[in-house]
Design a protein around this motif. Structure first.
Motif, PDB file in Angstrom:
ATOM      1  N   GLY A   1       0.744  -0.587   0.032  1.00 36.11           N
ATOM      2  CA  GLY A   1      -0.158   0.285  -0.046  1.00 36.11           C
ATOM      3  C   GLY A   1       1.051   1.157   0.437  1.00 36.11           C
ATOM      4  O   GLY A   1       0.427   1.759  -0.810  1.00 36.11           O
ATOM      5  N   TYR A   2       2.404   1.285   0.900  1.00 31.70           N
ATOM      6  CA  TYR A   2       3.305   2.522   0.784  1.00 31.70           C
ATOM      7  C   TYR A   2       3.434   2.978  -0.383  1.00 31.70           C
ATOM      8  O   TYR A   2       3.514   4.018  -0.747  1.00 31.70           O
ATOM      9  N   LEU A   3       4.168   1.485  -0.985  1.00 32.16           N
ATOM     10  CA  LEU A   3       5.355   1.239  -2.483  1.00 32.16           C
ATOM     11  C   LEU A   3       3.853   2.115  -2.920  1.00 32.16           C
ATOM     12  O   LEU A   3       4.610   2.952  -4.551  1.00 32.16           O
TER      13      LEU A   3
ATOM     14  N   ALA B   1       1.477   4.305  -2.929  1.00 32.24           N
ATOM     15  CA  ALA B   1       0.536   5.010  -2.993  1.00 32.24           C
ATOM     16  C   ALA B   1       2.305   6.131  -2.818  1.00 32.24           C
ATOM     17  O   ALA B   1       1.676   7.723  -3.270  1.00 32.24           O
ATOM     18  N   THR B   2       3.108   5.808  -2.354  1.00 32.20           N
ATOM     19  CA  THR B   2       4.535   7.046  -2.346  1.00 32.20           C
ATOM     20  C   THR B   2       5.171   7.038  -3.889  1.00 32.20           C
ATOM     21  O   THR B   2       5.832   7.871  -4.130  1.00 32.20           O
ATOM     22  N   LYS B   3       5.521   6.159  -4.516  1.00 31.82           N
ATOM     23  CA  LYS B   3       5.876   5.705  -5.352  1.00 31.82           C
ATOM     24  C   LYS B   3       5.104   6.109  -6.988  1.00 31.82           C
ATOM     25  O   LYS B   3       6.164   6.005  -7.971  1.00 31.82           O
ATOM     26  N   TYR B   4       3.972   4.946  -6.922  1.00 31.69           N
ATOM     27  CA  TYR B   4       3.199   5.407  -8.398  1.00 31.69           C
ATOM     28  C   TYR B   4       2.202   6.183  -8.164  1.00 31.69           C
ATOM     29  O   TYR B   4       1.363   5.768  -8.901  1.00 31.69           O
ATOM     30  N   ASN B   5       2.091   7.125  -6.432  1.00 33.07           N
ATOM     31  CA  ASN B   5       1.268   7.877  -6.626  1.00 33.07           C
ATOM     32  C   ASN B   5      -0.357   7.310  -6.911  1.00 33.07           C
ATOM     33  O   ASN B   5      -1.105   8.382  -7.779  1.00 33.07           O
ATOM     34  N   LYS B   6      -0.872   6.530  -6.362  1.00 31.57           N
ATOM     35  CA  LYS B   6      -2.161   6.067  -6.363  1.00 31.57           C
ATOM     36  C   LYS B   6      -2.954   5.932  -5.210  1.00 31.57           C
ATOM     37  O   LYS B   6      -2.301   6.064  -3.967  1.00 31.57           O
ATOM     38  N   LYS B   7      -3.634   6.597  -5.093  1.00 27.66           N
ATOM     39  CA  LYS B   7      -5.134   6.238  -3.745  1.00 27.66           C
ATOM     40  C   LYS B   7      -4.877   4.958  -2.780  1.00 27.66           C
ATOM     41  O   LYS B   7      -5.721   4.673  -4.415  1.00 27.66           O
ATOM     42  N   VAL B   8      -4.574   4.760  -2.171  1.00 29.91           N
ATOM     43  CA  VAL B   8      -4.543   3.423  -1.648  1.00 29.91           C
ATOM     44  C   VAL B   8      -5.168   3.469  -0.387  1.00 29.91           C
ATOM     45  O   VAL B   8      -5.468   4.688   0.992  1.00 29.91           O
ATOM     46  N   LEU B   9      -6.685   2.109  -0.385  1.00 25.39           N
ATOM     47  CA  LEU B   9      -7.125   2.296   1.013  1.00 25.39           C
ATOM     48  C   LEU B   9      -6.810   1.166   1.666  1.00 25.39           C
ATOM     49  O   LEU B   9      -6.820   0.181   0.840  1.00 25.39           O
ATOM     50  N   LEU B  10      -6.328   0.723   2.653  1.00 30.34           N
ATOM     51  CA  LEU B  10      -6.160  -0.358   3.106  1.00 30.34           C
ATOM     52  C   LEU B  10      -7.526  -0.713   4.660  1.00 30.34           C
ATOM     53  O   LEU B  10      -7.499   0.247   4.925  1.00 30.34           O
TER      54      LEU B  10
ATOM     55  N   ASP C   1       0.866  10.823   3.052  1.00 29.25           N
ATOM     56  CA  ASP C   1       0.083  11.047   1.630  1.00 29.25           C
ATOM     57  C   ASP C   1      -0.451   9.653   1.191  1.00 29.25           C
ATOM     58  O   ASP C   1       0.023   9.016   0.389  1.00 29.25           O
ATOM     59  N   ASN C   2      -1.698   9.381   0.308  1.00 25.24           N
ATOM     60  CA  ASN C   2      -2.403   9.109  -0.392  1.00 25.24           C
ATOM     61  C   ASN C   2      -2.765   7.693  -0.212  1.00 25.24           C
ATOM     62  O   ASN C   2      -3.077   6.893  -0.693  1.00 25.24           O
TER      63      ASN C   2
END
Ligand SMILES: Nc1ncnc2c1ncn2[C@@H]1O[C@H](COP(=O)(O)OP(=O)(O)O)[C@@H](O)[C@H]1O
Ligand SMILES: [Mg+2]
Length: 271
Positions: free
Chosen positions: A23-25, A27-36, A82-83
């Motif tokens: 989830g972190y990767l 959100a931060t590396k691929y600029n996706k908005k992620v829900l866990l 973020d994200n």
């Protein structure tokens, strides 16, 4: 929103570790908005973000599953990243499971599906962290019924792989009755080391796909990063466990492997 359930009936196979690091990767590396989503009553995932609520407070995945008039967005919380967002879980999920099973008016298996439809356009990716069980597991069934795909972290030994058959059977049933587009994305071999790998497995054809990336045993990184509430990459950017997670995230998204040299060469590396 693409939804993936991370499941294995065994504990200690890296479900939660993969959930938060992937989830972190994304959100931060691929600029996706992620829900866990934390569906495990142990609340490990929520604890990690210091967002676990007291045991008598069911605001989070419990309430979303119990009150079908509620809106999940009221319970989703921002993490410090973020994200990256979390629908928290805690001990109250134990009671939630019983309450769902004893309610014979409302649907039991499709609750999360009905609820997540309300926030479907608000996130790019969703990962559901499951409890370590697949028997009598209405929470896991809810996760699978609403998911596009299944990720199965698993140690590379024959017993563990045999256990995956339970998951395959369950997925078949869910496909038949609740969710015909559910697919098994693959087994992710975890905690791999020369000592604990069953070499036969490396060359054997499995009934389901496997990820090319293996998560190697990195106990110090795993324990210290968890104790510090940090992701692998935040704790030690240049280590094998961090590289493996980065490769896994890229493989999951169909992107180029950032650390191709760290991918196992199956025939050489462990034999
Ligand atoms: N790559 C790894 N190498 C060694 N230990 C790991 C690794 N990843 C996670 N762990 C440790 O294994 C234990 C179980 O991980 P966890 O993700 O909580 O499993 P699960 O959610 O499947 O029960 C934790 O103590 C965690 O720190
Ligand atoms: Mg867990």
């Amino acid at each position: 929103m693409n939804i993936a359930t991370i499941v294995n009936q065994k504990g200690g196979v890296c479900k939660t570790t993969i959930c938060r690091n992937l989830g972190y990767l994304l959100a931060t590396k691929y600029n996706k908005k992620v829900l866990l989503i934390d569906l495990d009553s142990s609340g490990n995932l929520s604890n990690f973000f210091e967002l676990r609520r007291p045991s008598n407070d069911d605001a989070g995945s419990s309430r979303v599953l119990l009150d079908l008039d509620s809106d999940p967005k009221d319970f989703v919380v921002k993490t410090r990243i973020d994200n990256l967002y979390l629908l928290p879980g805690n001990e109250s999920l134990g009671k939630t499971e019983k309450d769902i099973k004893s309610d014979d008016l409302l649907p039991q298996q499709n609750r999360l599906k009905l609820q997540l439809k309300k926030i479907n356009d608000q996130f790019d990716y969703c990962f559901i962290d499951c409890p370590p069980t697949v028997t009598n597991a209405i929470l896991v069934i809810n996760a699978l019924a609403c998911s596009d795909e299944v990720l199965i972290p698993c140690p590379a030994n024959m017993d563990a792989i045999d256990g995956v058959n339970h998951i395959i059977n369950m997925v078949n049933t869910i496909q038949q009755y609740y969710n015909d587009h559910l697919t098994i994305r693959g087994v992710i071999f975890t905690r791999i080391s020369r000592k604990n790998i069953d070499r036969q497995l490396l060359t054997q054809k499995l009934a389901i796909p496997r990820f090319r990336t293996y998560i190697r045993e990195s106990s110090a990184l795993a324990e210290y990063s968890r104790a510090a509430n940090l992701m692998f990459e935040e704790y030690e950017p240049d280590s094998k466990g961090t590289h493996d997670m980065a490769n896994l995230a890229a493989e999951y998204l169909g992107e180029k492997f950032p650390y191709p040299d760290d991918l196992p060469n199956e025939l050489n590396e462990f034999l």
